[in-house]
Write a protein that holds these residues in place. Structure first.
Motif, PDB file in Angstrom:
ATOM      1  N   MET A 180       0.834  -1.184  -0.095  1.00 25.67           N
ATOM      2  CA  MET A 180       0.053   0.173   0.078  1.00 25.67           C
ATOM      3  C   MET A 180       0.766   1.231  -0.035  1.00 25.67           C
ATOM      4  O   MET A 180       0.646   2.133  -0.657  1.00 25.67           O
ATOM      5  N   ASN A 181       2.039   1.179   0.785  1.00 28.17           N
ATOM      6  CA  ASN A 181       2.870   2.394   0.782  1.00 28.17           C
ATOM      7  C   ASN A 181       3.479   2.543  -0.667  1.00 28.17           C
ATOM      8  O   ASN A 181       3.733   3.641  -1.160  1.00 28.17           O
ATOM      9  N   GLU A 182       3.998   1.551  -1.371  1.00 27.94           N
ATOM     10  CA  GLU A 182       4.398   1.812  -2.769  1.00 27.94           C
ATOM     11  C   GLU A 182       3.537   2.176  -3.729  1.00 27.94           C
ATOM     12  O   GLU A 182       3.700   2.817  -4.435  1.00 27.94           O
ATOM     13  N   HIS A 183       2.181   1.475  -3.668  1.00 29.29           N
ATOM     14  CA  HIS A 183       1.188   1.990  -4.705  1.00 29.29           C
ATOM     15  C   HIS A 183       0.270   3.300  -4.479  1.00 29.29           C
ATOM     16  O   HIS A 183      -0.245   3.614  -5.186  1.00 29.29           O
ATOM     17  N   PHE A 184       0.230   3.394  -3.287  1.00 27.82           N
ATOM     18  CA  PHE A 184      -0.601   4.637  -2.766  1.00 27.82           C
ATOM     19  C   PHE A 184       0.193   5.397  -2.060  1.00 27.82           C
ATOM     20  O   PHE A 184      -0.300   6.272  -1.010  1.00 27.82           O
ATOM     21  N   ASP A 185       1.380   5.919  -2.508  1.00 25.75           N
ATOM     22  CA  ASP A 185       2.224   7.214  -1.839  1.00 25.75           C
ATOM     23  C   ASP A 185       2.268   6.999  -0.385  1.00 25.75           C
ATOM     24  O   ASP A 185       1.841   8.045   0.648  1.00 25.75           O
ATOM     25  N   ASN A 186       2.632   5.857   0.246  1.00 22.29           N
ATOM     26  CA  ASN A 186       3.046   6.007   1.546  1.00 22.29           C
ATOM     27  C   ASN A 186       1.689   5.700   2.430  1.00 22.29           C
ATOM     28  O   ASN A 186       1.585   6.411   3.553  1.00 22.29           O
ATOM     29  N   PHE A 187       0.697   5.556   1.948  1.00 15.53           N
ATOM     30  CA  PHE A 187      -0.664   5.385   2.657  1.00 15.53           C
ATOM     31  C   PHE A 187      -0.641   4.869   4.058  1.00 15.53           C
ATOM     32  O   PHE A 187      -1.103   5.414   5.039  1.00 15.53           O
ATOM     33  N   SER A 188       0.096   3.525   3.969  1.00 14.54           N
ATOM     34  CA  SER A 188      -0.147   3.209   5.408  1.00 14.54           C
ATOM     35  C   SER A 188       0.585   3.858   6.438  1.00 14.54           C
ATOM     36  O   SER A 188       0.310   4.035   7.538  1.00 14.54           O
ATOM     37  N   LYS A 189       1.863   4.229   6.131  1.00 15.67           N
ATOM     38  CA  LYS A 189       2.659   5.000   6.992  1.00 15.67           C
ATOM     39  C   LYS A 189       1.900   6.370   7.504  1.00 15.67           C
ATOM     40  O   LYS A 189       1.987   6.617   8.546  1.00 15.67           O
ATOM     41  N   LYS A 190       1.205   7.056   6.501  1.00 17.55           N
ATOM     42  CA  LYS A 190       0.702   8.509   6.739  1.00 17.55           C
ATOM     43  C   LYS A 190      -0.481   8.246   7.678  1.00 17.55           C
ATOM     44  O   LYS A 190      -0.851   8.748   8.523  1.00 17.55           O
ATOM     45  N   LEU A 191      -0.999   6.860   7.398  1.00 22.47           N
ATOM     46  CA  LEU A 191      -2.154   6.525   8.172  1.00 22.47           C
ATOM     47  C   LEU A 191      -1.834   6.372   9.668  1.00 22.47           C
ATOM     48  O   LEU A 191      -2.361   6.816  10.704  1.00 22.47           O
ATOM     49  N   GLU A 192      -0.672   5.318   9.793  1.00 20.93           N
ATOM     50  CA  GLU A 192      -0.096   5.292  11.366  1.00 20.93           C
ATOM     51  C   GLU A 192       0.142   6.542  12.066  1.00 20.93           C
ATOM     52  O   GLU A 192       0.416   6.606  13.135  1.00 20.93           O
TER      53      GLU A 192
END
Length: 257
Positions: A180-192
């Protein structure tokens, strides 16, 4: 009522724009993935070609070494035979001198052949090291290829997953946030970062919602009941994210940039 209807239309318009952006991002990711796979296979074919050329050179050098060794043995036999003949025929000085000159020539040729053989052996050793290095790189490339194909297929499998399909393995779930980070601009990191109280399971559910997967499918993927999933969604929003009001969890996730 007219105000509520206008607000509803605005929300629907924002959802439509969000989905359009999502499809654009997804299309761009797919194009990047295809370009990377093309470059990867081109590099792989080039390395395999270099490996084949090195193997062919290795075969040629081994053959040349074998021929030199045969000639070297023949020369050594000739030297021993000529030396014995010189000792037995002491009355033919001219013949001995001729044979001695020939012997010296053969000896020099033998020395030159030994030097060539040593050089070829060193070259052979270097080629073996190169082949070993290329073989290791080939194994690494194959492993990278398998990893790329595996990672690329996981999101695609989730987006088309149906009740009859096999469940996702835990080892694949472990890579889901990275994908998800690779395909959606670090989405998981931003979510956390935005919501540090989220658990690993909460992040997994949010990632699935971000992919646009239905609640029924998420419940089956996470091995829980539909009613339990709805309860988890409410808990994530109110207790983990500390957000109240009518805003949906989908809208919250869409606003993460």
């Amino acid at each position: 009522n007219e105000k509520l209807e206008n607000e509803k239309n605005v929300i629907l318009l924002e959802k439509s724009r969000a989905w359009s952006n999502f499809y654009l991002i997804l299309s761009g990711s797919l194009l990047l993935t295809i370009a990377f796979v093309y470059i990867f296979f081109t590099f792989k074919r080039r390395k395999e070609s270099q490996l084949r050329e090195s193997v062919n050179k290795l075969i040629d050098y081994e053959k040349q070494i074998a021929d030199n060794m045969k000639m070297l043995k023949a020369n050594e036999i000739w030297i021993r035979k000529t030396t014995k003949q010189m000792a037995d025929t002491s009355d033919e000085l001219a013949k001995k001198e001729y044979q001695l000159a020939l012997l010296r020539a053969k000896t020099e040729e033998t020395i030159a052949l030994k030097k060539d053989t040593e050089k070829l052996e060193r070259t052979l050793h270097d080629l073996k090291d190169q082949i070993s290095s290329l073989s290791k790189k080939k194994v690494q490339i194959i492993a990278m290829n398998e990893q790329i194909m595996k990672q690329t297929s996981l999101i695609e499998r989730l987006q088309v997953w149906g009740p009859g399909d096999p469940l996702i393995a835990e080892s694949e779930w472990a890579q889901f946030s990275e994908l998800m980070n690779e395909h959606f601009d670090n989405f998981s990191k931003k979510l956390e970062v935005a919501f540090p109280d989220l658990t690993t399971h909460d992040v997994r559910i949010c990632n699935l919602i971000r992919l646009g997967i239905s609640n029924e499918t998420i419940a089956k993927l996470t091995n829980c009941k539909y009613e339990s999933l709805l309860t988890k969604r409410t808990r994530i929003k109110k207790l983990r994210m500390h957000i109240d009001g009518d805003i949906t969890l989908e809208d919250i996730l869409q606003k993460i940039e």
